[in-house]
Design an enzyme around this catalytic site. Sequence first.
Site, PDB file in Angstrom:
ATOM      1  N   THR A   1      49.002  50.410  39.213  1.00  0.00           N
ATOM      2  CA  THR A   1      48.516  49.442  38.226  1.00  0.00           C
ATOM      3  C   THR A   1      47.523  48.496  38.899  1.00  0.00           C
ATOM      4  O   THR A   1      47.799  47.946  39.957  1.00  0.00           O
ATOM      5  CB  THR A   1      49.703  48.661  37.628  1.00  0.00           C
ATOM      6  OG1 THR A   1      50.568  49.622  37.029  1.00  0.00           O
ATOM      7  CG2 THR A   1      49.242  47.653  36.584  1.00  0.00           C
TER       8      THR A   1
ATOM      9  N   HIS B   1      38.920  39.356  50.906  1.00  0.00           N
ATOM     10  CA  HIS B   1      39.313  38.137  51.644  1.00  0.00           C
ATOM     11  C   HIS B   1      38.336  37.743  52.744  1.00  0.00           C
ATOM     12  O   HIS B   1      38.453  36.683  53.343  1.00  0.00           O
ATOM     13  CB  HIS B   1      40.751  38.259  52.179  1.00  0.00           C
ATOM     14  CG  HIS B   1      40.927  39.165  53.362  1.00  0.00           C
ATOM     15  ND1 HIS B   1      41.066  38.693  54.636  1.00  0.00           N
ATOM     16  CD2 HIS B   1      41.006  40.517  53.450  1.00  0.00           C
ATOM     17  CE1 HIS B   1      41.237  39.720  55.467  1.00  0.00           C
ATOM     18  NE2 HIS B   1      41.209  40.834  54.769  1.00  0.00           N
TER      19      HIS B   1
ATOM     20  N   ASN C   1      32.947  43.314  63.793  1.00  0.00           N
ATOM     21  CA  ASN C   1      33.821  42.170  63.535  1.00  0.00           C
ATOM     22  C   ASN C   1      34.062  41.301  64.757  1.00  0.00           C
ATOM     23  O   ASN C   1      34.458  40.154  64.629  1.00  0.00           O
ATOM     24  CB  ASN C   1      35.170  42.655  62.980  1.00  0.00           C
ATOM     25  CG  ASN C   1      35.726  43.824  63.741  1.00  0.00           C
ATOM     26  OD1 ASN C   1      35.113  44.890  63.802  1.00  0.00           O
ATOM     27  ND2 ASN C   1      36.873  43.647  64.342  1.00  0.00           N
TER      28      ASN C   1
ATOM     29  N   GLY D   1      40.293  46.396  52.773  1.00  0.00           N
ATOM     30  CA  GLY D   1      39.272  47.117  53.536  1.00  0.00           C
ATOM     31  C   GLY D   1      39.872  48.313  54.259  1.00  0.00           C
ATOM     32  O   GLY D   1      39.247  49.373  54.349  1.00  0.00           O
ATOM     33  N   THR D   2      41.087  48.158  54.754  1.00  0.00           N
ATOM     34  CA  THR D   2      41.742  49.245  55.490  1.00  0.00           C
ATOM     35  C   THR D   2      41.900  50.467  54.591  1.00  0.00           C
ATOM     36  O   THR D   2      41.612  51.595  54.995  1.00  0.00           O
ATOM     37  CB  THR D   2      43.118  48.768  56.015  1.00  0.00           C
ATOM     38  OG1 THR D   2      42.894  47.640  56.879  1.00  0.00           O
ATOM     39  CG2 THR D   2      43.840  49.858  56.782  1.00  0.00           C
TER      40      THR D   2
ATOM     41  N   CYS E   1      43.358  41.780  63.793  1.00  0.00           N
ATOM     42  CA  CYS E   1      44.391  42.813  63.884  1.00  0.00           C
ATOM     43  C   CYS E   1      44.669  43.152  65.333  1.00  0.00           C
ATOM     44  O   CYS E   1      45.605  43.845  65.662  1.00  0.00           O
ATOM     45  CB  CYS E   1      43.919  44.053  63.132  1.00  0.00           C
ATOM     46  SG  CYS E   1      42.737  43.640  61.870  1.00  0.00           S
TER      47      CYS E   1
ATOM     48  N   GLN F   1      32.771  43.109  57.131  1.00  0.00           N
ATOM     49  CA  GLN F   1      32.348  41.803  57.663  1.00  0.00           C
ATOM     50  C   GLN F   1      31.041  41.332  57.045  1.00  0.00           C
ATOM     51  O   GLN F   1      30.806  40.127  56.937  1.00  0.00           O
ATOM     52  CB  GLN F   1      32.174  41.869  59.186  1.00  0.00           C
ATOM     53  CG  GLN F   1      33.469  41.919  59.957  1.00  0.00           C
ATOM     54  CD  GLN F   1      34.294  40.644  59.835  1.00  0.00           C
ATOM     55  OE1 GLN F   1      33.773  39.554  59.574  1.00  0.00           O
ATOM     56  NE2 GLN F   1      35.591  40.764  60.036  1.00  0.00           N
TER      57      GLN F   1
ATOM     58  N   SER G   1      36.144  44.264  51.493  1.00  0.00           N
ATOM     59  CA  SER G   1      37.437  43.597  51.352  1.00  0.00           C
ATOM     60  C   SER G   1      37.213  42.159  50.901  1.00  0.00           C
ATOM     61  O   SER G   1      36.450  41.420  51.534  1.00  0.00           O
ATOM     62  CB  SER G   1      38.144  43.615  52.709  1.00  0.00           C
ATOM     63  OG  SER G   1      39.379  42.955  52.627  1.00  0.00           O
TER      64      SER G   1
END
Length: 379
Positions: free
Chosen positions: A234, A198, A146, A69-70, A322, A176, A196
């Site tokens: 890749t 995860h 978030n 996401g970052t 974070c 989120q 993202s």
Amino acid sequence: MLYFDNAATTQMSEMALTALLEVSKNIYGNPSSLYAYGKEAKKILTESRQIVAKCIGAKAEEIYFTSCGTESDNWAVSLAGINNCSRIVASQIEHHAVLNPIERLRMDGFDVEYVGVDNKCVVKKDEIAKLLDGKKKLFSIMLQNNETGVLQPIAEIAEAIHKDNAKSIIHTDAVQAIGHVHIDVSELGVDMLSASAHKFNGPKGVGFLYVKCGCNVSPFILGGGQERMLRSGTENVAGIYSMAKALEENCSQLHSNSTRIHGLEERFLEKLSQNGIRYIINGDCGRKAPGILNMSFEGVEGEALLYALDSKGICVSTGSACNSKSKDRSYVLSSMGLSDERIDSAVRISIGRYNTVNEIDELANSIVKYCNLVSKAHM
Ligand code: PLP
């Protein structure tokens, strides 16, 4: 271990794990290779792009795979220049993945404005309206915060912005929200969207950026020219496929998952109330997607509660993942104008797809015990 920090990251679903393992084991060719085995990997990428695009009502060619996401947020913000935007406007409650690259651009001379939120964590639409002067700009307003779980009125905001200048670009950080609430990029009216894997039961280290056809895109990572020359490196084929399967599965279960999680939230809050625990929910409950509960407990220090729960194997957070090492007060709760006392007593409990009724009861019981202990100590 009882995991209630699903806004930080989520447990991978069986579907996502199987997809990750199968592709890693059986289709490990490089999608850029010309022989048939490489083409098989390329086929997986094409299929994944189609799946992801379908989940958000986009075209496959509008999806660019990234590492997280970052990266998606950084890339989106970096496109202000090539799109000739006169200014960047973001909300004060954006994740640092948006705020920090914007600050970098500001230091490079870009014109930047931040808009505030009200005491319920909703972006102030009137502050955005004041900035509308007909000029093309890049706006970055997150879909779901978030820390508080509050959903922002993106469709309404986007409509007002595009009415002012149809070419203005609206980016939404949906990290989120995606996989937890219904998302259709046309309904939202956004030009770019970050995600993202995860955060929706997919693997770590993979995400995507949606960029609407017609927006200019400049390369973010230079090298071998993957992702149509725009994001070299890749491709993480297994991770990308796993992300696509996780998203597809979550999107097909949106209603049942959110109803179940809402039920768990209600049960949890009821248990606290029945036991006389005094709490306030931070953020607008009417605008909150189920899952994230940011709560201040009267007379309790949030960080001390976090460690007390940790000693019992229960994971909660005091803010964004974070941010958790930072001693600073949450800038999100501060932007809402909450008192220092209320901010210091806040914890974020984020319930996910795999939490059970028994786990919720254990969490509630542990919090009740701790709060009672603290209030006795203060007597
Ligand atoms: N944006 C939001 C709203 C987030 O909550 C997060 C992670 O917590 C990110 C961006 C960064 O995502 P990632 O961890 O995939 O880099």
